[in-house]
Design a protein around this motif. Structure first.
Motif, PDB file in Angstrom:
ATOM      1  N   PHE A 261      41.670  40.970  48.539  1.00  0.00           N
ATOM      2  CA  PHE A 261      43.122  40.751  48.702  1.00  0.00           C
ATOM      3  C   PHE A 261      43.688  41.670  49.781  1.00  0.00           C
ATOM      4  O   PHE A 261      44.537  41.266  50.571  1.00  0.00           O
ATOM      5  N   HIS A 262      43.191  42.897  49.828  1.00  0.00           N
ATOM      6  CA  HIS A 262      43.724  43.841  50.805  1.00  0.00           C
ATOM      7  C   HIS A 262      43.014  43.779  52.154  1.00  0.00           C
ATOM      8  O   HIS A 262      43.623  44.022  53.185  1.00  0.00           O
ATOM      9  N   ARG A 263      41.728  43.463  52.151  1.00  0.00           N
ATOM     10  CA  ARG A 263      40.955  43.540  53.390  1.00  0.00           C
ATOM     11  C   ARG A 263      40.800  42.182  54.068  1.00  0.00           C
ATOM     12  O   ARG A 263      40.779  42.095  55.284  1.00  0.00           O
ATOM     13  N   PRO A 265      42.663  38.892  53.373  1.00  0.00           N
ATOM     14  CA  PRO A 265      43.612  38.078  52.598  1.00  0.00           C
ATOM     15  C   PRO A 265      43.512  36.581  52.849  1.00  0.00           C
ATOM     16  O   PRO A 265      44.172  35.813  52.152  1.00  0.00           O
ATOM     17  N   ASN A 266      42.710  36.159  53.793  1.00  0.00           N
ATOM     18  CA  ASN A 266      42.550  34.716  54.017  1.00  0.00           C
ATOM     19  C   ASN A 266      41.180  34.202  53.566  1.00  0.00           C
ATOM     20  O   ASN A 266      40.827  33.068  53.851  1.00  0.00           O
ATOM     21  N   GLN A 267      40.422  35.049  52.870  1.00  0.00           N
ATOM     22  CA  GLN A 267      39.077  34.644  52.437  1.00  0.00           C
ATOM     23  C   GLN A 267      39.160  33.949  51.080  1.00  0.00           C
ATOM     24  O   GLN A 267      39.585  34.543  50.091  1.00  0.00           O
ATOM     25  N   LYS A 268      38.708  32.708  51.027  1.00  0.00           N
ATOM     26  CA  LYS A 268      38.712  31.972  49.762  1.00  0.00           C
ATOM     27  C   LYS A 268      37.612  32.487  48.833  1.00  0.00           C
ATOM     28  O   LYS A 268      36.503  32.803  49.276  1.00  0.00           O
ATOM     29  N   PHE A 269      37.926  32.519  47.568  1.00  0.00           N
ATOM     30  CA  PHE A 269      36.910  32.855  46.567  1.00  0.00           C
ATOM     31  C   PHE A 269      37.303  32.138  45.287  1.00  0.00           C
ATOM     32  O   PHE A 269      38.442  31.699  45.125  1.00  0.00           O
TER      33      PHE A 269
END
Lengths: 282, 282, 282
Positions: A261-263, A265-269
């Motif tokens: 979320f902090h590093r 924020p556009n990575q889906k999981f």
């Protein structure tokens, strides 16, 4: 406190009823590193690293590896299974009891790291065992599978040069999936996975450390490495695994979510609860 | 650091190309409380609470409500939109600039809480405005919609008894979705939502407190209330919202994940990054 | 957003005014691994690993090691200092500019790992340099100090067998403190620290991983290892360090707190903000 979303025959009914359209694939979280994969009807049904028993704690009641929740299905229920992929020989990945029951109840074949096939032979009756070797692709119905070496925490080969720790590249119905098995991050892994361009990566996040190692618990990539690795190689969807079943070897998955979320924020999981289905669409 | 997964015409192409089969629905995270919903081709395209501009900070450069990421699409790009649902009159939910641009670029109709329709009329040209009222169901193509009152943080009605804060029950293609709008938990809400039995609930998790309230920031249910509420009413999949866009009114969503992981380990949820698509299957 | 609790002459006034009674010791967090220690007036004032400048980013403006907050004091303000302990030669621990300014402004002596003293000599004028060696205790006023080897991430010695990475056992006014320097956990470290029985342990929690290592960032124990280590050796109070100053090599200290809260709910710790004083009482 219920720990499982769906289980037993209710889950198996969902598996049977799930229809796949377009470029997509369905998977279920069986707990720990266990994933059940379904493509279209022609593609069939594939299972990775099923630990669907209590073998470990039954064999050694003093073990610290006690399940936090029961098996989501009995292995005998996997009647429609076409294949089982095993990543390596640790009990929570290669569970002979689960394999025996799957062999009894289905026509599944078994892909086992080449150095370990002798361990499995007596348990599967006349079912076909495939000796999985680094880089040698094979097919199970619609699934195209390529084993790659894993480093848990070192690369390890037998006298013939065959790797004992594997991950799997899986292509089905237009989707590329990567199940890493148990591994740390290595330059070779980064290079191979970057080339494969997985849509979905199943990655352990429980890490490793001095104290677990000194108790004989072999390490994996950490939650932070799983996130950085995914960013480095390019992954559309990360599915963190290997944190839910054994409280003694868990990492709070929230650290993974916080780091993302902090590093990134556009990575889906997607974080899956035991027995949950997820349908991935390209 | 990229904060958005997919945006602009690339996102709109994905929306157009997304095909829905069986009982399922697709939705996209537009940030804050903004959700774009697509059913089958016949069902059409619906948008809830689009804040797709920088109106707030442009109107008042000193505001603490500054976007953490740009609009994922320009409102004028929503050319295929069939309807917009607005939950209440706060600027991050009822953005007149977004509405004006949507009205210009599409044939969408607009469902607005009845007490607020006069605010919107001059901005939508000849487009149809529906005065949304508690319990009065209406239809937008394949979407069946029922407004319910929301308490932000009190229930509030105009002189005619019409609620100014709404949530929406939405049924489409066999799926029941609940978008709560901005609300706290009330006995009435629990009762109504329990009866509706939503498959998917979009719930704010940013909470509220003395200090935000004293700066004029009206509260919502907290991450913990969102989790307990979902358990109380029965929700298949929780999608937390209202935490990503404004750092000044954010809650770290990780607290939500941590609370779920420890308290409701079998509760499905999906945390969406801005511009992400999720296809929910029954 | 102020990142520092107290700084400059205000902090130095606090240091001067702080009176120690009974078996206790006062310390201040200077950021990263920097700790300022005060016992009774007779015991004097000791500083460990002062990075009180911007040397790193001034020397290399492209470095990823940029301070998240300014030095809490100028090194020249440490006029009453009696000694400086340096754990190893990395720039954030052995900062020649800080040392030079301290040497100019005070009568402090400098304890430097024996292999590194030549680096320091030209910077301290006629001030005394002590070549710190594993197991060779020495005294600075009331402080009795014993260097022990650290593994960052391996033990490393020069041609004379002197360790380049050190930690320090410090006894003052009846209190035993352990500053680990930068190190991973080793069996030797566990054994030595268990024997020393520290009341207070200053331990890094930022860990290490494939990606930081591949960028040349040498690892430390992780938050989890710091907690498990403390439990294994017996520590009354853990003070996590080495996470606040450099965002690129930080670990969210919350993971440490979360792990302690769930795994060792009776373990005392104190998380310090930059410029904070803590008085430890036996």
């Amino acid at each position: 406190m219920a720990a499982i979303y769906k289980s037993g025959e209710e889950l198996m009914n969902e598996v049977r009823k799930t229809k796949i359209y377009g470029e997509s694939v369905s998977f279920w979280n069986l707990g720990q590193a266990g994933i059940l994969l379904k493509g279209t009807e022609e593609d069939g049904l594939l299972c990775i690293d099923p630990y669907l028993s209590r073998s470990i704690e039954e064999r050694d009641p003093k073990t610290e590896f006690k399940r936090a929740f029961p098996p989501v299905v009995d292995p005998g229920m996997l009647r429609d299974l076409d294949g089982v992929l095993v990543t390596h020989g640790h009990d929570d990945h290669l569970d002979l009891l689960s394999i025996k029951e799957i062999a009894k109840g289905s026509d599944s074949m078994f892909a086992i790291p080449a150095p370990l096939i002798s361990l499995v032979q007596e348990h599967v009756g006349k079912k076909y065992i495939h000796a999985a070797k680094d880089g040698e692709s094979f097919t199970i119905k619609g699934f195209e599978i390529t084993p790659i070496p894993a480093a848990h925490t070192e690369y390890e080969t037998d006298s013939l040069g065959n790797h004992t720790f594997l991950g799997y590249f899986i292509e089905v119905n237009g989707i590329r999936l990567f199940h890493s098995g148990d591994t740390v991050v290595t330059p070779e892994l980064i290079e191979k996975v970057k080339e494969f361009k997985p849509h979905v990566a199943f990655l352990p996040i429980n890490g490793g450390d001095y104290f677990r190692t000194s108790r004989g618990i072999i390490g994996n990539m950490s939650f932070r490495e799983a996130a950085d690795f995914s960013a480095a190689v390019g992954v559309d969807l990360i599915v963190p695994i290997h944190y839910d079943m054994f409280p003694n070897n868990r990492e709070n998955p929230v650290y993974f979510v916080d780091y993302l979320f902090h590093r990134y924020p556009n990575q889906k999981f997607h974080m899956m609860v035991p027995g949950e289905r997820f349908i991935y669409h390209k």
